[in-house]
Write a protein that holds these residues in place. Sequence first.
Motif, PDB file in Angstrom:
ATOM      1  N   LYS A 217      41.150   7.708  21.327  1.00 49.76           N
ATOM      2  CA  LYS A 217      40.542   7.415  20.024  1.00 49.76           C
ATOM      3  C   LYS A 217      39.851   6.063  20.016  1.00 49.76           C
ATOM      4  O   LYS A 217      38.806   5.883  19.371  1.00 49.76           O
ATOM      5  N   LEU A 218      40.420   5.104  20.731  1.00 47.87           N
ATOM      6  CA  LEU A 218      39.776   3.795  20.830  1.00 47.87           C
ATOM      7  C   LEU A 218      38.481   3.909  21.611  1.00 47.87           C
ATOM      8  O   LEU A 218      37.454   3.335  21.223  1.00 47.87           O
ATOM      9  N   MET A 219      38.490   4.645  22.718  1.00 49.55           N
ATOM     10  CA  MET A 219      37.267   4.816  23.511  1.00 49.55           C
ATOM     11  C   MET A 219      36.169   5.457  22.662  1.00 49.55           C
ATOM     12  O   MET A 219      34.987   5.114  22.792  1.00 49.55           O
ATOM     13  N   GLU A 220      36.552   6.355  21.786  1.00 56.83           N
ATOM     14  CA  GLU A 220      35.578   6.987  20.890  1.00 56.83           C
ATOM     15  C   GLU A 220      34.888   5.959  20.003  1.00 56.83           C
ATOM     16  O   GLU A 220      33.655   5.970  19.840  1.00 56.83           O
ATOM     17  N   LEU A 221      35.680   5.047  19.440  1.00 54.74           N
ATOM     18  CA  LEU A 221      35.102   4.014  18.581  1.00 54.74           C
ATOM     19  C   LEU A 221      34.292   3.001  19.378  1.00 54.74           C
ATOM     20  O   LEU A 221      33.244   2.516  18.906  1.00 54.74           O
ATOM     21  N   LEU A 222      34.746   2.659  20.570  1.00 52.69           N
ATOM     22  CA  LEU A 222      34.001   1.726  21.405  1.00 52.69           C
ATOM     23  C   LEU A 222      32.625   2.291  21.734  1.00 52.69           C
ATOM     24  O   LEU A 222      31.608   1.576  21.692  1.00 52.69           O
ATOM     25  N   ARG A 223      32.567   3.571  22.059  1.00 49.10           N
ATOM     26  CA  ARG A 223      31.271   4.197  22.368  1.00 49.10           C
ATOM     27  C   ARG A 223      30.376   4.249  21.139  1.00 49.10           C
ATOM     28  O   ARG A 223      29.159   4.066  21.241  1.00 49.10           O
ATOM     29  N   GLU A 224      30.971   4.499  19.991  1.00 47.39           N
ATOM     30  CA  GLU A 224      30.185   4.472  18.753  1.00 47.39           C
ATOM     31  C   GLU A 224      29.604   3.081  18.524  1.00 47.39           C
ATOM     32  O   GLU A 224      28.480   2.934  18.032  1.00 47.39           O
ATOM     33  N   GLY A 225      30.362   2.060  18.896  1.00 49.45           N
ATOM     34  CA  GLY A 225      29.925   0.688  18.675  1.00 49.45           C
ATOM     35  C   GLY A 225      28.774   0.232  19.545  1.00 49.45           C
ATOM     36  O   GLY A 225      28.106  -0.750  19.217  1.00 49.45           O
ATOM     37  N   VAL A 226      28.537   0.904  20.662  1.00 45.19           N
ATOM     38  CA  VAL A 226      27.436   0.499  21.546  1.00 45.19           C
ATOM     39  C   VAL A 226      26.255   1.472  21.496  1.00 45.19           C
ATOM     40  O   VAL A 226      25.171   1.154  21.994  1.00 45.19           O
ATOM     41  N   GLY A 227      26.443   2.650  20.931  1.00 41.12           N
ATOM     42  CA  GLY A 227      25.359   3.622  20.869  1.00 41.12           C
ATOM     43  C   GLY A 227      25.233   4.435  22.144  1.00 41.12           C
ATOM     44  O   GLY A 227      25.917   4.184  23.142  1.00 41.12           O
ATOM     45  N   GLU A 228      24.343   5.407  22.111  1.00 46.38           N
ATOM     46  CA  GLU A 228      24.198   6.352  23.229  1.00 46.38           C
ATOM     47  C   GLU A 228      23.814   5.667  24.533  1.00 46.38           C
ATOM     48  O   GLU A 228      24.219   6.098  25.611  1.00 46.38           O
ATOM     49  N   GLU A 229      23.021   4.622  24.466  1.00 51.14           N
ATOM     50  CA  GLU A 229      22.559   3.937  25.676  1.00 51.14           C
ATOM     51  C   GLU A 229      23.449   2.767  26.075  1.00 51.14           C
ATOM     52  O   GLU A 229      23.193   2.096  27.073  1.00 51.14           O
TER      53      GLU A 229
END
Length: 241
Positions: A217-229
């Motif tokens: 769940k944390l990795m999900e939020l981290l990826r949201e925080g940086v965007g697709e690229e």
Amino acid sequence: METPTDHSFNIPSALRPSSPTTDHLSLALNDLSQLPTIRRFDVGDYDFVLSPALFWPDNDVFSIKHDSPFWPSLKHVHVVAGPCTPTGGWYYDRDPLAPPPPQNDDPDPGNDTEASAGVLERRFAGNRRFNQFLTVLSPATFNPLALSFARAVTRMPKLLEFSFKISTADCYSQLQANWFRAGIPLPIDSIHELGDEEKNRWLISVDERARWKAPAKLMELLREGVGEEGVVRVQTRGRKK
């Protein structure tokens, strides 16, 4: 509160007796940091006691509501946390592979002649001896804190850089998490590896003694925080030789 050097010390709660589950200090700082005039927010040290409410007062970080925290102007955020929780707990657990900690005995019980004010103060503060055995980041207490700052970053549209650090004494079992906007270089003294500076980045470096793994769940939020690229990099550091 000064962080106890004796991990067997029973830490008193820092919360009000009238509201023993509410961290008023973290809530107040959360409100302050959202002011439209605030562009830089630096808070804490390795004795600073905070809770996830500093970043996200609602326990559900995956539910965005009309009154959810939003930081319209923040560009620079730097937070340093101590290992203790406001309720009198710890963000660290004992390493199950480590030898049992020593018994919590008083080296000179009842010795009034040596019990100066300074000695008594250290005893009551948990600093009468160096007895540190809590080195593993606790999933039960630390992961909610990590989820809260990861969610908060997604609500800071003007953010350029974010840093969060936590450790026991002497930077033992330290975790350092940094977010950088694309184009912002690493500081000269950064512990992170170079690369991908043209992208948004979440860089997390954790001491191997902390035995911590980022939950899904944390990795999900981290990826949201940086965007697709963007880039998310979690690095485990070995002990210094």
